[in-house]
Design an enzyme around this catalytic site. Structure first.
Site, PDB file in Angstrom:
ATOM      1  CB  CYS A 263      10.546  11.440  29.429  1.00 18.60           C
ATOM      2  SG  CYS A 263      12.110  10.925  30.198  1.00 18.60           S
TER       3      CYS A 263
ATOM      4  CG  HIS B 129      12.424  14.687  26.580  1.00 15.78           C
ATOM      5  ND1 HIS B 129      11.575  15.207  27.534  1.00 15.78           N
ATOM      6  CD2 HIS B 129      13.265  13.857  27.231  1.00 15.78           C
ATOM      7  CE1 HIS B 129      11.884  14.719  28.721  1.00 15.78           C
ATOM      8  NE2 HIS B 129      12.920  13.890  28.566  1.00 15.78           N
TER       9      HIS B 129
ATOM     10  CD  GLU C 178       9.336  17.447  25.898  1.00 20.62           C
ATOM     11  OE1 GLU C 178       9.986  17.455  26.964  1.00 20.62           O
ATOM     12  OE2 GLU C 178       9.308  16.453  25.145  1.00 20.62           O
TER      13      GLU C 178
END
Length: 236
Positions: free
Chosen positions: A97, A175, A177
Site C-alpha cells: 500500500c 494489504h 498482511e
C-alpha cells in the site's frame, strides 16, 4: 537472515506477512516511524536504518499520502533514500500500500489520488496467480501509483495498478498482511467515519474480515513464499 519491517504508524503491523517470514526462518525486526501520540501530527523526525544491514525490507501501509508534505515531509525523504539504496544494493523490498507507493516513487514512478477510494475486500486481475492470487484482498487507500520505469505490472483492477515487480522487489497496493485486529484498529482511528462517508457499513466490513481470516492467511502465505522464492530469490 534478517528482515526489517517499516511500520509507519502504531496501528499497522507485519501481521500475516511477518508471521510467514518468521515461519520461513527470518529474524524479523519492526521499527515504528510515527508513535501513537503523534498519529494526528505525523510530521516527525526519524532516522531510518541502513539498508545494507538487512537481507529483506518490508515497507508497510500508512494512513497518509507519500506526497503530503504536511504529514510526512520530515521523514519521507529518508524512507525514499532507504528504498532507493536497497534497490541498488539488490536488497529485496516488499512494499505494501503506502510502502508500494513509496517504492514506486523512490525508483522514479509517481503517486496521485485514485479516481475513487477502495475500502474492503476486492478481487484483482492477476497476470500470474501463482505469485499474486486474484484475492479477495483487503484494501484501504485513496491514492494510486504509476510503477517506475522498467517495472512490470503484474496485477490491476479498474482503479489502479495492484502489483508491480522491480528487480528483486515487489509492490502491492492491497494489504496481504491484514488481520481482523488491525481492521478493528483502522475503524477506531477514524475508519468508521470514512466507511460511512463512502456508503459502507463498518460492522459489515469487520464481519467480512473475520470471515476472510482463513483465505486471507492462505493468500498471504502463497504471496510471501512466491516473493521469497521467485522474486527476492532468497531463502533461509
Amino acid at each position: 537472515m534478517r528482515a526489517l519491517a517499516l511500520m509507519h504508524d502504531h496501528a499497522t503491523e507485519p501481521g500475516l506477512i511477518g508471521e510467514r517470514l518468521q515461519e520461513r526462518g527470518y529474524d524479523l525486526t519492526s521499527v515504528t516511524v510515527v508513535p501513537a501520540e503523534r498519529h494526528h501530527s505525523p510530521d516527525v523526525s526519524f532516522t531510518f536504518p541502513a539498508p545494507d544491514d538487512w537481507d529483506l525490507i518490508v515497507s508497510l501501509g500508512a494512513p497518509w499520502s507519500v506526497y503530503d508534505e504536511t504529514a510526512v515531509g520530515s521523514w519521507i525523504g529518508g524512507e525514499l533514500a532507504l528504498l532507493r539504496k536497497a534497490h541498488h544494493l539488490g536488497v529485496p523490498v516488499l512494499g505494501i500500500c503506502f510502502g508500494a507507493q513509496a517504492l514506486a516513487t523512490a525508483l522514479g514512478g509517481s503517486v496521485g489520488p485514485a479516481p475513487h477510494p477502495e475500502i474492503g475486500w476486492t478481487r484483482v486481475d492477476s497476470d500470474d496467480p501463482s505469485l499474486i492470487p486474484d484475492g479477495p484482498w483487503f484494501q484501504w487507500h485513496y491514492d494510486r501509483c504509476v510503477p517506475p520505469p522498467g517495472a512490470v505490472e503484474v496485477a490491476r483492477n479498474e482503479v489502479c495498478a495492484q502489483a508491480f515487480l522491480a528487480g528483486r522487489s515487489l509492490g502491492v497496493q492491497f494489504h496481504p498482511e491484514i488481520t481482523t485486529t488491525v481492521v478493528h484498529r483502522y475503524l477506531d482511528l477514524g475508519g468508521r467515519e470514512q466507511c460511512v462517508r463512502h456508503g459502507l457499513d463498518p460492522e459489515d466490513l469487520l464481519a467480512r474480515s473475520r470471515a476472510m481470516e482463513t483465505p486471507a492467511r492462505d493468500n498471504a502465505t502463497q504471496l510471501t513464499d512466491a516473493f521469497l522464492d521467485r522474486v527476492a530469490n532468497t531463502s533461509v
